[in-house]
Design a protein around this motif. Structure first.
Motif, mmCIF file in Angstrom:
data_model
loop_
_atom_site.group_PDB
_atom_site.id
_atom_site.type_symbol
_atom_site.label_atom_id
_atom_site.label_comp_id
_atom_site.label_asym_id
_atom_site.label_seq_id
_atom_site.Cartn_x
_atom_site.Cartn_y
_atom_site.Cartn_z
ATOM 1 N N GLU A 151 0.849 -1.192 0.000
ATOM 2 C CA GLU A 151 0.000 0.000 0.000
ATOM 3 C C GLU A 151 0.883 1.240 0.000
ATOM 4 O O GLU A 151 1.791 1.366 0.826
ATOM 5 N N ARG A 153 0.775 5.528 -0.160
ATOM 6 C CA ARG A 153 -0.011 6.773 -0.088
ATOM 7 C C ARG A 153 0.906 7.916 -0.473
ATOM 8 O O ARG A 153 2.028 8.034 0.024
ATOM 9 N N ASP A 166 -3.363 10.144 -3.456
ATOM 10 C CA ASP A 166 -3.516 8.795 -4.006
ATOM 11 C C ASP A 166 -3.303 7.740 -2.936
ATOM 12 O O ASP A 166 -2.321 7.803 -2.176
ATOM 13 N N ASP A 167 -4.190 6.761 -2.891
ATOM 14 C CA ASP A 167 -3.969 5.524 -2.154
ATOM 15 C C ASP A 167 -3.857 4.419 -3.191
ATOM 16 O O ASP A 167 -4.771 4.232 -4.009
ATOM 17 N N TRP A 169 -2.655 0.337 -4.207
ATOM 18 C CA TRP A 169 -2.383 -1.028 -3.767
ATOM 19 C C TRP A 169 -1.805 -1.828 -4.928
ATOM 20 O O TRP A 169 -2.322 -1.770 -6.058
ATOM 21 N N ARG A 248 -5.880 1.985 -7.616
ATOM 22 C CA ARG A 248 -5.522 3.333 -7.157
ATOM 23 C C ARG A 248 -6.804 4.112 -6.912
ATOM 24 O O ARG A 248 -7.692 4.171 -7.765
#
Length: 264
Positions: A151, A153, A166-167, A169, A248
């Motif tokens: 993950e 960020r 933005d997050d 994975w 995302r």
């Protein structure tokens, strides 16, 4: 698709036909079969991102088809942004390594001011950690429940203003060793890092957009008031074989930018 012979040649007797899932014949144009063979070579890493592929004459000889058939296959791959034609130089595997020249390849955020097209951007990585995939993330990335993901960020700043949160994975098995330090130290675009160091090419993406209100924690990071309207963009990026390799979820300020898309 027709399975190629060891020399990757296609028999003209079977050039238009292959066997469907149910065992009956299904028909595919010859250029589509050549396109599939080129895609197979791209997926296998025969030609790396940014490298030139063989000429149309060489590919025609390799697959034992006409140059026109190869050209039609290459045209489709270029239209899909998997290959890039360069006048007088040849055809190259598309790459994200020069992403900065066209801003961010999948980011279609444009400044309102016409004279700000080349505005400076800066990435701020807030976190990068390995974790068990939440159920919704596992489904989106076609992983098993509990599989590891990375993950990330980050905040994108434009001319010193935070604009995008933005997050992200990523499947853990594909991105072993990815850390915040590696992300911060890499000078090129993030997708360029994924290509060069992890061998993962993002070749297409699909998005879902909606309007949301900034909660207090997001508002603090994007320097806006709580409740400010934001554009929420959820993106899934795919590599060859329609394999999802990134989820995302971004929150965009649109007070000085707009989201631009081209439809055809």
């Amino acid at each position: 698709m027709v399975t190629p012979t060891p020399s990757s040649a296609i028999s003209h007797d079977t050039a238009s036909a292959s066997v469907g899932v149910a065992g009956g014949p299904s028909f595919s144009p010859l250029y589509q079969q050549i396109k599939a063979l080129i895609l197979r070579s791209l997926q296998a890493g025969e030609w790396k991102p940014g490298e030139a592929i063989p000429s149309e004459v060489e590919l025609a000889a390799r697959f034992k088809v006409s140059q026109g058939t190869v050209r039609k296959a290459v045209d489709e791959l270029a239209a899909e942004n998997l290959l890039t034609r360069r006048q007088g130089k040849g055809t190259f595997v598309a790459t994200h390594s020069d992403e900065e020249q066209v801003q961010y390849r999948f980011l279609r955020l444009i400044p309102d001011r016409a004279d700000a097209g080349g505005e400076q951007s800066r990435r701020e990585f807030l976190d990068c950690r390995r974790m068990r995939a939440p159920a919704d993330v596992a489904r989106a990335l076609q992983l098993k429940a509990g599989d590891m993901v990375v993950e990330v960020r980050r905040v994108l700043h434009f001319v010193g203003v935070p604009v995008v949160l933005d997050d992200i994975w990523l499947p853990g098995h594909l991105f072993k060793g990815l850390t915040a330090e590696r992300l911060s130290e890499y000078q090129g675009p993030m997708y360029g890092l994924f290509e060069s160091e992890f061998g993962v090419s993002m070749i297409r993406a699909e998005e879902k957009l909606r309007a949301v209100a900034a909660d207090p924690s997001v508002a603090e990071l994007l320097k806006v008031d709580a409740g400010t309207p934001l554009l929420s963009v959820e993106r899934r990026s795919f590599t060859y074989g329609e394999q999802p390799v990134e989820l995302r979820r971004g929150l965009y300020r649109t007070d000085q930018h707009y989201y631009r898309n081209e439809l055809s």
